[in-house]
Structures are given as C-alpha cells and as structure tokens.
Design a protein around this motif. Sequence first.
Motif, PDB file in Angstrom:
ATOM      1  N   ARG A  15      -0.749  -5.481  -6.655  1.00 22.80           N
ATOM      2  CA  ARG A  15      -0.682  -5.559  -5.201  1.00 22.80           C
ATOM      3  C   ARG A  15      -0.355  -4.195  -4.598  1.00 22.80           C
ATOM      4  NH1 ARG A  15       1.049 -10.351  -7.358  1.00 22.80           N
ATOM      5  NH2 ARG A  15       0.697 -12.308  -6.232  1.00 22.80           N
ATOM      6  N   GLY A  16       0.635  -3.533  -5.185  1.00 22.64           N
ATOM      7  CA  GLY A  16       1.010  -2.222  -4.683  1.00 22.64           C
ATOM      8  C   GLY A  16      -0.119  -1.211  -4.784  1.00 22.64           C
ATOM      9  N   LEU A  17      -0.878  -1.277  -5.863  1.00 22.31           N
ATOM     10  CA  LEU A  17      -2.009  -0.365  -6.023  1.00 22.31           C
ATOM     11  C   LEU A  17      -3.094  -0.649  -4.989  1.00 22.31           C
ATOM     12  CD1 LEU A  17      -2.257  -0.298  -9.927  1.00 22.31           C
ATOM     13  CD2 LEU A  17      -1.435   1.540  -8.435  1.00 22.31           C
ATOM     14  N   GLU A  18      -3.319  -1.914  -4.669  1.00 22.81           N
ATOM     15  CA  GLU A  18      -4.324  -2.237  -3.658  1.00 22.81           C
ATOM     16  C   GLU A  18      -3.863  -1.865  -2.251  1.00 22.81           C
ATOM     17  OE1 GLU A  18      -7.428  -2.870  -3.872  1.00 22.81           O
ATOM     18  OE2 GLU A  18      -7.231  -2.762  -6.046  1.00 22.81           O
ATOM     19  N   LEU A  19      -2.563  -1.951  -1.999  1.00 22.82           N
ATOM     20  CA  LEU A  19      -2.032  -1.436  -0.734  1.00 22.82           C
ATOM     21  C   LEU A  19      -2.365   0.043  -0.608  1.00 22.82           C
ATOM     22  CD1 LEU A  19      -0.151  -1.377   1.797  1.00 22.82           C
ATOM     23  CD2 LEU A  19       1.745  -0.998   0.193  1.00 22.82           C
ATOM     24  N   PHE A  20      -2.098   0.794  -1.666  1.00 22.43           N
ATOM     25  CA  PHE A  20      -2.387   2.228  -1.685  1.00 22.43           C
ATOM     26  C   PHE A  20      -3.873   2.501  -1.468  1.00 22.43           C
ATOM     27  CE2 PHE A  20      -3.695   5.926  -4.261  1.00 22.43           C
ATOM     28  CZ  PHE A  20      -2.963   6.928  -3.630  1.00 22.43           C
ATOM     29  N   SER A  22      -6.081   0.627  -0.083  1.00 20.93           N
ATOM     30  CA  SER A  22      -6.560   0.234   1.244  1.00 20.93           C
ATOM     31  C   SER A  22      -6.309   1.340   2.267  1.00 20.93           C
ATOM     32  CB  SER A  22      -5.892  -1.075   1.693  1.00 20.93           C
ATOM     33  OG  SER A  22      -4.537  -0.898   2.058  1.00 20.93           O
ATOM     34  N   LEU A  23      -5.210   2.039   2.135  1.00 25.59           N
ATOM     35  CA  LEU A  23      -4.939   3.158   3.033  1.00 25.59           C
ATOM     36  C   LEU A  23      -5.954   4.280   2.815  1.00 25.59           C
ATOM     37  CD1 LEU A  23      -1.050   3.178   2.833  1.00 25.59           C
ATOM     38  CD2 LEU A  23      -2.393   2.824   4.909  1.00 25.59           C
ATOM     39  N   LYS A  24      -6.350   4.485   1.564  1.00 26.44           N
ATOM     40  CA  LYS A  24      -7.361   5.506   1.276  1.00 26.44           C
ATOM     41  C   LYS A  24      -8.726   5.092   1.853  1.00 26.44           C
ATOM     42  CE  LYS A  24      -7.459   7.850  -2.473  1.00 26.44           C
ATOM     43  NZ  LYS A  24      -7.583   8.287  -3.880  1.00 26.44           N
ATOM     44  N   LYS A  25      -9.066   3.813   1.696  1.00 26.84           N
ATOM     45  CA  LYS A  25     -10.363   3.337   2.165  1.00 26.84           C
ATOM     46  C   LYS A  25     -10.505   3.445   3.675  1.00 26.84           C
ATOM     47  CE  LYS A  25     -10.982   0.072  -1.659  1.00 26.84           C
ATOM     48  NZ  LYS A  25     -10.938  -1.367  -2.050  1.00 26.84           N
ATOM     49  N   THR A  26      -9.399   3.334   4.397  1.00 25.98           N
ATOM     50  CA  THR A  26      -9.452   3.415   5.853  1.00 25.98           C
ATOM     51  C   THR A  26      -9.377   4.858   6.346  1.00 25.98           C
ATOM     52  OG1 THR A  26      -7.052   3.080   6.004  1.00 25.98           O
ATOM     53  CG2 THR A  26      -8.444   1.129   6.158  1.00 25.98           C
ATOM     54  N   LYS A  27      -9.435   5.798   5.381  1.00 25.50           N
ATOM     55  CA  LYS A  27      -9.416   7.236   5.706  1.00 25.50           C
ATOM     56  C   LYS A  27      -8.171   7.623   6.503  1.00 25.50           C
ATOM     57  CE  LYS A  27     -14.470   7.484   5.631  1.00 25.50           C
ATOM     58  NZ  LYS A  27     -14.479   7.825   4.197  1.00 25.50           N
ATOM     59  N   THR A  28      -7.063   7.000   6.129  1.00 20.76           N
ATOM     60  CA  THR A  28      -5.786   7.317   6.758  1.00 20.76           C
ATOM     61  C   THR A  28      -5.206   8.585   6.139  1.00 20.76           C
ATOM     62  OG1 THR A  28      -5.354   4.943   7.114  1.00 20.76           O
ATOM     63  CG2 THR A  28      -3.456   6.434   7.217  1.00 20.76           C
ATOM     64  N   ASN A  29      -4.691   9.467   6.969  1.00 21.93           N
ATOM     65  CA  ASN A  29      -3.965  10.640   6.478  1.00 21.93           C
ATOM     66  C   ASN A  29      -2.527  10.194   6.231  1.00 21.93           C
ATOM     67  OD1 ASN A  29      -3.077  13.198   5.847  1.00 21.93           O
ATOM     68  ND2 ASN A  29      -2.957  13.888   7.968  1.00 21.93           N
ATOM     69  N   ALA A 104       4.508  -4.670  -0.036  1.00 20.69           N
ATOM     70  CA  ALA A 104       3.494  -4.342  -1.040  1.00 20.69           C
ATOM     71  C   ALA A 104       2.342  -5.333  -1.057  1.00 20.69           C
ATOM     72  CB  ALA A 104       4.142  -4.274  -2.433  1.00 20.69           C
ATOM     73  N   ASP A 105       2.571  -6.560  -0.562  1.00 17.27           N
ATOM     74  CA  ASP A 105       1.523  -7.589  -0.630  1.00 17.27           C
ATOM     75  C   ASP A 105       0.725  -7.670   0.666  1.00 17.27           C
ATOM     76  OD1 ASP A 105       3.692  -8.572   0.753  1.00 17.27           O
ATOM     77  OD2 ASP A 105       3.651 -10.557  -0.175  1.00 17.27           O
ATOM     78  N   MET A 106       0.383  -6.517   1.220  1.00 17.64           N
ATOM     79  CA  MET A 106      -0.495  -6.466   2.384  1.00 17.64           C
ATOM     80  C   MET A 106      -1.492  -5.342   2.183  1.00 17.64           C
ATOM     81  SD  MET A 106       2.315  -5.021   5.134  1.00 17.64           S
ATOM     82  CE  MET A 106       1.432  -3.822   6.131  1.00 17.64           C
ATOM     83  N   ILE A 107      -2.622  -5.443   2.853  1.00 19.06           N
ATOM     84  CA  ILE A 107      -3.599  -4.361   2.793  1.00 19.06           C
ATOM     85  C   ILE A 107      -4.117  -4.060   4.192  1.00 19.06           C
ATOM     86  CG2 ILE A 107      -4.293  -4.819   0.406  1.00 19.06           C
ATOM     87  CD1 ILE A 107      -6.863  -6.018   1.475  1.00 19.06           C
ATOM     88  N   PHE A 108      -4.575  -2.819   4.346  1.00 19.57           N
ATOM     89  CA  PHE A 108      -5.096  -2.362   5.626  1.00 19.57           C
ATOM     90  C   PHE A 108      -6.618  -2.436   5.625  1.00 19.57           C
ATOM     91  CE2 PHE A 108      -0.902  -0.568   5.465  1.00 19.57           C
ATOM     92  CZ  PHE A 108      -0.449  -0.641   6.773  1.00 19.57           C
ATOM     93  N   TYR A 109      -7.152  -2.886   6.764  1.00 17.63           N
ATOM     94  CA  TYR A 109      -8.597  -2.951   6.954  1.00 17.63           C
ATOM     95  C   TYR A 109      -9.084  -1.881   7.932  1.00 17.63           C
ATOM     96  CZ  TYR A 109      -8.156  -7.435   4.619  1.00 17.63           C
ATOM     97  OH  TYR A 109      -7.882  -8.421   3.697  1.00 17.63           O
TER      98      TYR A 109
END
Length: 347
Positions: A15-20, A22-29, A104-109
């Motif tokens: 879960r923590g890895l997918e949170l991480f 998801s932030l990369k996929k959304t092109k977040t700095n 940790a159990d959330m992801i960004f879209y």
Amino acid sequence: MLNFCTLFDSNYLSRGLELFESLKKTKTNFHLYVVAFDDACYEYLKNLNKTELTAISLSDFEDEKLKQVKSGRTTAEYCWTCTPSIILYCIEKFQLPSCTYVDADMIFYENPQVLFDELNDKSIIISEHRYTRDYDVSATHGIYCVQFMYFKNDQNGLNALTWWRDRCIEWCFAYLEDGKFGDQKYLDDWTERFPGVHVMQNPGGGLAPWNVQQYFIEDKNGRPIITDKQKGTQHPLIFFHFHGLKFYTDDKVAFCGALYELDKDVKEILYFPYIRLLLNTGEQVIRSGFKQNPQGARQTSPGSGKVLLEYIKNVIFLMYKGRLPLFKKSLFMTSLHDHIYKLNGIK
C-alpha cells in the motif's frame, strides 16, 4: 516541493509503495518521508534508493515520551499516537517549511497541489469525514479524519501540532472516553481552538468508503470524475482512502471491512484497479526476496465459513460500539456478498 510523511510496516508495504507511485504518476513535485515500523520494511525502503523517498527507522524516530507509553497501547493505538510526532519529527529533522501527513492506504489520482491552493494565508489543513448519513459516527469518532493533515512550519502550525502530540501521548486509545477517541476527536474544535486552520473544501479530496455513496463516479480517459448526487456538480477525484481493505490467504479480499455499501462503478473504477496494483506490487516485492507478506494477509487460511463468522462478529461488535448507529437489513443480506471477492475474479 510538497513534503509528505506517513508510517507503515511490512504488512502495509504494498500500500505504501502504491501511495508513493501514485504521487509520481500525477507528476507531483514531492518528497515522501516514511517511518518504517519494522526493520524489514525499513531495509526494503532504504534499498530502493528513490530520490523522492526517505526511509526513517523506528529507532531513529522514537523519543523517550513515545517509548514510555508504547507498551500500554495496541499496535493501532500506538500508530495513532505517533502520527503528530512523525509530522513534527520530519519538520524539525529535515528543516521543512511544511509537511503533510497522509495515510498509507490511499492513492492520488490528480496532483494534490489544488488542495494546497486553498490555503491562502492559513497554516493548517484538516479534512472532514463527510459521512454518508447512515454511517455518520462523527459524534463518537470525530468530525475530521486523520488522513490528510498539513502543517506549516510557523507559529500557528507548530502550536497546534505540539498540542496535538502532547494530547496523543497523554491519551490515545481505540475507545470513547470523556469525549476522546484515538487521535481524531482532538481535532473537533480546532477551527475555534487554533488560528490559521483551514478545512479542505475540494470534494475530490477525502473520498472514502464512508462517504462515496454521495457521488456517482465515472472514468474519463483514465481520470476518475465524481458527480454529487444531489447538487449535480462534477470534480476530478484527487485522492481516495481505501480504509479497511483486507486480504486473506485463501484468495479472498474484503472491501472496507464489508461495512459500507459501494456502487458497482466504485468497485470497478476504484477498488478493482487498486487491488490489482497491490497484488502486482506484492508479487514484485516477494520476488525481490522479501520474507514477509507485503499485503498483510493472514498466514493461515480462515476458510469461507470463518470469513463469514468474522464478518458477523465484526458487525455486532461495531454496532455495540456505536459505529453502526442504524441497523440495516441489507447490511447482513447483501454486504458480505458484495464486498468479499475471490482474487482470481479480480486479476
């Protein structure tokens, strides 16, 4: 740059890895600071050598005040106790201008910058549970959810953060007592207690199994869009909190503890893809030589009968504790079937 912090152990590693990710996929700095709650998790994260991620060992993080209360609290209660301390630790240790705690159990879209754009001159962001009426336990479990908590490194931010840390060290348990519950009920009066507190307004932030019933959801070119069922207003989904998702080793997964009703589109657009991500990430972690189960699944199969028994016991317990204030026939008649899936049917 947006600075985030979180905590998890080996059971929540995928879960923590997918949170991480998801932030990369959304092109977040961004930069993500993770307090790893066991050595295996810490070593794995440290060896990833990700420039956007800093792993922090539990031994480096814990101070004497936390150690003194640790033995008297359950694992969950101790994690709650540590939340404000983790934010304060990151701000002070890494001299951050601000830091946002995320579960940790959330992801960004979507890029979460839009949530910080609401701040103006405020120093703190908190988010409401926004409970669907049938699930409203704000009186006992808090108006606000400790899932996305922003603090600026200024007087207003640090005053509230240190006050919250002190309260959680004094008392942080998984039951209601004198108007307190865990780390959350402390937030109820923050808009009056502390200056500079902003309550998140964007409906796309803070979606979770206890409030998603208020929205239609659709996928538009890979972007989840939510529509308020009463107002008809549309918003991009910023993040979703997959609270209560539970894996079993007999090839079953339970959605949100099987306690909330979920529309078909919510399952197909949000839950199924998330579960697939977790399964794929978990397999990659295991192939790397990781010795523990990164999904937090049980080591022995409970079997279908025991899953059903556990579910019924869960419902009765939560009703007794006041977390299911309205008895619904459909809870027993449909929820188990609707929320517990065989993983081979999702893959």
